[in-house]
Write an enzyme that holds these catalytic residues in place. Structure first.
Site, short mmCIF file in Angstrom:
data_model
loop_
_atom_site.label_atom_id
_atom_site.label_comp_id
_atom_site.label_asym_id
_atom_site.label_seq_id
_atom_site.Cartn_x
_atom_site.Cartn_y
_atom_site.Cartn_z
N HIS A 171 -3.53 0.49 -3.33
CA HIS A 171 -3.59 -0.53 -2.29
C HIS A 171 -2.49 -1.55 -2.56
CE1 HIS A 171 -8.01 -0.01 -0.68
NE2 HIS A 171 -7.30 1.08 -0.58
N CYS A 223 -10.32 -5.29 -0.36
CA CYS A 223 -11.45 -4.37 -0.48
C CYS A 223 -12.17 -4.61 -1.81
CB CYS A 223 -10.96 -2.92 -0.41
SG CYS A 223 -10.29 -2.31 -1.98
N ASN A 274 0.84 -1.19 0.00
CA ASN A 274 0.00 0.00 0.00
C ASN A 274 0.88 1.25 0.00
OD1 ASN A 274 -1.68 2.22 1.13
ND2 ASN A 274 -3.23 0.61 1.30
N SER A 324 -7.64 -9.09 3.93
CA SER A 324 -8.76 -9.42 3.05
C SER A 324 -9.04 -8.24 2.11
CB SER A 324 -9.99 -9.73 3.91
OG SER A 324 -11.02 -10.28 3.13
N ASP A 371 -8.60 4.88 3.77
CA ASP A 371 -8.15 3.78 2.90
C ASP A 371 -9.30 2.91 2.44
OD1 ASP A 371 -5.53 2.43 1.97
OD2 ASP A 371 -6.72 0.76 2.72
N CYS A 388 -9.94 -4.04 -5.00
CA CYS A 388 -8.99 -5.14 -5.24
C CYS A 388 -9.73 -6.43 -5.58
CB CYS A 388 -8.08 -5.30 -4.02
SG CYS A 388 -7.10 -3.81 -3.72
N GLU A 442 -2.50 -4.75 -3.16
CA GLU A 442 -2.74 -5.65 -4.29
C GLU A 442 -2.56 -4.92 -5.62
OE1 GLU A 442 -4.67 -4.96 -1.72
OE2 GLU A 442 -5.84 -6.68 -1.03
#
Lengths: 147, 147
Positions: free
Chosen positions: A54, A81, A43, A79, A144, A84, A56
């Site tokens: 982010h 969002c 991130n 996990s 975020d 993503c 990912e």
């Protein structure tokens, strides 16, 4: 020697630490094909002032353009969002390994309903790093996740 | 003088043209708040070798970190893919105006089911620009949508 999911998650954790050490959100991700890491990222919303980076997304960017993602696995410390999650679906990544979902539940049902295999490792180190950051920087965390 | 949806779509079209002129996928996007453009961008996957830089994503990046997106409108020349759909949902953008969905249907049902207002202008200029590119560069287009 075949590397395990826990091995790759430790690499994603190392990415999360890089962000933490730079004052950013401690979320890291790794993209793996055939046991080889083809992308890594963390991130960088705070560090680069870029709302879409982010962990990912930074990982996908650093992996560069790939002919296919159908033979890849995404490892992420938290996990995903909805941004993503949508990205995982759009690129056709068939398997996602998650460090933890205690600090953010995410949208694992959206992934599994689309046929993505999801494994949640419930990793204590990922949970502690993220939980500590949220407690210390609630405003950055709320931004975020778009709240 | 209040600017219309068609006005803002012409700005998104201008962004799409920038990408077309540079050999990239001709998809552009604009983010608007209170009648003012706060971000603009275009697909830069080819130009920057960055798989996540769809038009909407480049626009979000260029808008920078915002406290909220709940008072914004996204204009995009082409119906959004699942990555961009997830991004619109994650950031809580309540209204999306689409240039056309003839060349790519996208996931408008996912947006509307989540409460996002979607308006499809079915714009001939957007349709022609995108359709011409797909016919000339089918491989780049298939990569762009993860196929």
């Amino acid at each position: 020697m075949t590397r395990t999911d826990a091995d790759f998650m430790s690499e994603a954790y190392d990415e999360a630490r890089k962000s933490f050490d730079a004052g950013g959100l401690p979320i890291g991700a790794i993209l793996v094909r055939g046991g080889e890491i083809i992308g890594r990222g963390h991130n960088q919303r705070v560090q680069k002032g870029d709302p879409i980076l982010h962990g990912e997304m930074d990982c996908m960017r650093n992996a560069g353009r790939q002919k296919t993602y159908r033979d890849t696995v995404m490892y992420t410390t938290l996990s995903p969002c909805m941004m993503c999650t949508g990205t995982i679906l759009q690129f056709g990544i068939p398997r996602v390994v998650i460090g933890e979902s205690r600090n953010f539940a995410g949208f694992q049902n959206v992934l599994t309903e689309a046929g993505v295999e999801v494994l949640d490792l419930d990793d204590p180190a990922c949970t502690k790093l993220m939980g500590g950051f949220i407690a210390a920087h609630p405003a950055l965390w709320n931004e975020d996740i778009g709240e």
